[in-house]
Design a protein around this motif. Structure first.
Motif, short mmCIF file in Angstrom:
data_model
loop_
_atom_site.label_atom_id
_atom_site.label_comp_id
_atom_site.label_asym_id
_atom_site.label_seq_id
_atom_site.Cartn_x
_atom_site.Cartn_y
_atom_site.Cartn_z
N GLU A 78 0.86 -1.18 0.00
CA GLU A 78 0.00 0.00 0.00
C GLU A 78 0.89 1.23 0.00
O GLU A 78 2.05 1.19 0.43
N PHE A 79 0.36 2.34 -0.51
CA PHE A 79 1.10 3.61 -0.56
C PHE A 79 0.20 4.70 -0.02
O PHE A 79 -0.92 4.87 -0.48
N ILE A 80 0.70 5.44 0.98
CA ILE A 80 -0.08 6.51 1.60
C ILE A 80 0.69 7.82 1.46
O ILE A 80 1.85 7.91 1.85
N GLU A 81 0.01 8.81 0.90
CA GLU A 81 0.64 10.11 0.67
C GLU A 81 0.56 10.98 1.92
O GLU A 81 -0.46 11.01 2.62
N LYS A 82 1.66 11.69 2.22
CA LYS A 82 1.65 12.71 3.28
C LYS A 82 1.20 14.04 2.69
O LYS A 82 1.52 14.33 1.53
N PRO A 83 0.53 14.87 3.49
CA PRO A 83 0.01 14.58 4.83
C PRO A 83 -1.19 13.66 4.75
O PRO A 83 -1.87 13.62 3.72
N PHE A 84 -1.43 12.93 5.82
CA PHE A 84 -2.51 11.94 5.80
C PHE A 84 -3.42 12.10 7.01
O PHE A 84 -3.05 12.70 8.02
N ASP A 85 -4.61 11.55 6.88
CA ASP A 85 -5.56 11.51 7.98
C ASP A 85 -5.33 10.21 8.75
O ASP A 85 -5.27 9.14 8.15
N LEU A 86 -5.21 10.29 10.06
CA LEU A 86 -4.91 9.11 10.87
C LEU A 86 -5.99 8.04 10.73
O LEU A 86 -5.69 6.84 10.76
N ASN A 87 -7.22 8.45 10.56
CA ASN A 87 -8.29 7.46 10.40
C ASN A 87 -8.18 6.72 9.07
O ASN A 87 -8.51 5.54 8.98
N VAL A 88 -7.71 7.43 8.04
CA VAL A 88 -7.50 6.79 6.74
C VAL A 88 -6.36 5.77 6.84
O VAL A 88 -6.46 4.65 6.33
N VAL A 89 -5.27 6.15 7.53
CA VAL A 89 -4.16 5.22 7.72
C VAL A 89 -4.63 3.97 8.46
O VAL A 89 -4.31 2.85 8.09
N THR A 90 -5.42 4.18 9.52
CA THR A 90 -5.92 3.04 10.30
C THR A 90 -6.76 2.12 9.43
O THR A 90 -6.63 0.89 9.50
N ALA A 91 -7.62 2.70 8.60
CA ALA A 91 -8.46 1.89 7.72
C ALA A 91 -7.61 1.08 6.74
O ALA A 91 -7.89 -0.10 6.48
N LYS A 92 -6.55 1.69 6.22
CA LYS A 92 -5.68 0.97 5.28
C LYS A 92 -4.87 -0.09 6.00
O LYS A 92 -4.63 -1.18 5.46
N VAL A 93 -4.43 0.19 7.22
CA VAL A 93 -3.73 -0.82 8.02
C VAL A 93 -4.63 -2.03 8.24
O VAL A 93 -4.22 -3.18 8.06
N GLN A 94 -5.87 -1.78 8.61
CA GLN A 94 -6.81 -2.87 8.84
C GLN A 94 -7.07 -3.68 7.58
O GLN A 94 -7.14 -4.91 7.62
N ALA A 95 -7.18 -2.99 6.43
CA ALA A 95 -7.43 -3.67 5.17
C ALA A 95 -6.24 -4.55 4.77
O ALA A 95 -6.41 -5.69 4.33
N VAL A 96 -5.03 -4.01 4.92
CA VAL A 96 -3.83 -4.78 4.57
C VAL A 96 -3.69 -6.00 5.48
O VAL A 96 -3.36 -7.10 5.02
N LEU A 97 -3.95 -5.83 6.77
CA LEU A 97 -3.86 -6.95 7.70
C LEU A 97 -4.91 -8.02 7.39
O LEU A 97 -4.62 -9.22 7.47
N ARG A 98 -6.11 -7.59 7.01
CA ARG A 98 -7.14 -8.57 6.64
C ARG A 98 -6.70 -9.38 5.42
O ARG A 98 -6.88 -10.60 5.39
N ARG A 99 -6.16 -8.68 4.41
CA ARG A 99 -5.72 -9.38 3.20
C ARG A 99 -4.59 -10.35 3.50
O ARG A 99 -4.54 -11.45 2.96
N ALA A 100 -3.68 -9.93 4.37
CA ALA A 100 -2.49 -10.73 4.62
C ALA A 100 -2.75 -11.91 5.55
O ALA A 100 -2.13 -12.96 5.40
N TYR A 101 -3.68 -11.73 6.49
CA TYR A 101 -3.85 -12.75 7.53
C TYR A 101 -5.28 -13.28 7.62
O TYR A 101 -5.68 -13.85 8.63
#
Length: 224
Positions: A97-120
């Motif tokens: 995944e690629f996240i552009e700065k500056p970013f919204d913390l809630n958007v980062v959290t959502a992407k973290v959750q999505a990546v973890l779901r895909r991976a595990y």
């Protein structure tokens, strides 16, 4: 609780992101020594890495390559460099995944959750796949051949997973490419051959000779 390692030179960004992720019950570690990132990686054993591109000494692309030599752990790139070349390079280097700065913390959290779901997502069903006496560990992207443990890169792990899922069947090159990179838009056909070639060398070194069979002009397979 998932372990997340943050590799970010800006302390304000790193600490703010860490504090936010901890609220979601993640175990978070922020790297301080940017010369010895792999030591921290080996010690903390993260299940996801958030990696900035602009770092002291060596950039994020370098450290992504180093991580991919030993692990298939998902990697999210952070960068203020949002041009297409950097995004494509980040993905081709093994980023998820690629996240552009500056970013919204809630958007980062959502992407973290999505990546973890895909991976595990497979966890909770079975963490090990077995074929030809070999065991593929889905939790840490390693392969056990007899008593020899092989550490796989992300692409090597996914190739083995796809072939194990289809043991006894031919899997086309196009299907593998689509599973590995989601799109073949930026993928040279030779890229898959290179990945399979490196994987074969690891298998042969562990005694698993001719494990992956090539069906010329079609794809690859492993016997049941």
């Amino acid at each position: 609780m998932y372990r997340i390692m943050i590799v970010e030179d800006d302390r304000m960004i790193a600490n703010g992101l860490a504090a936010h992720l901890k609220k979601w019950d993640y175990d978070v570690f922020c790297v301080d020594d940017f010369r010895n990132i792999m030591q921290d990686f080996a010690s903390f054993q993260p299940q996801l890495v958030i990696l900035d591109i602009g770092l002291p000494f060596f950039n994020g692309f370098h450290w992504c390559q180093e991580i991919r030599k030993v692990s298939g752990v998902p990697i999210i790139f952070l960068s203020s460099l949002d041009d297409n070349m950097n995004i494509v390079m980040a993905m081709n280097m093994g980023g998820d995944e690629f996240i552009e700065k500056p970013f919204d913390l809630n958007v980062v959290t959502a992407k973290v959750q999505a990546v973890l779901r895909r991976a595990y997502a497979y966890q909770g069903t079975s963490n090990v796949m077995e074929c030809q006496g070999m065991m593929l560990n889905l939790s840490d992207a390693s392969l056990l051949c007899g008593e020899i443990r092989i550490e796989l890169t992300k692409n090597e792990f996914r190739i083995m997973q796809i072939l194990f899922e289809n043991a006894g069947k031919i899997v086309s090159r196009d299907e593998i490419i689509n599973r590995l990179w989601d799109s073949d838009e930026f993928i040279d056909d030779n890229t898959l051959s290179v990945n399979v070639g490196r994987l074969r060398k690891k298998l042969e070194a562990a005694g698993a000779v001719n494990c992956i069979r090539t069906k010329k002009g079609i794809g690859y397979m492993v016997e049941r």
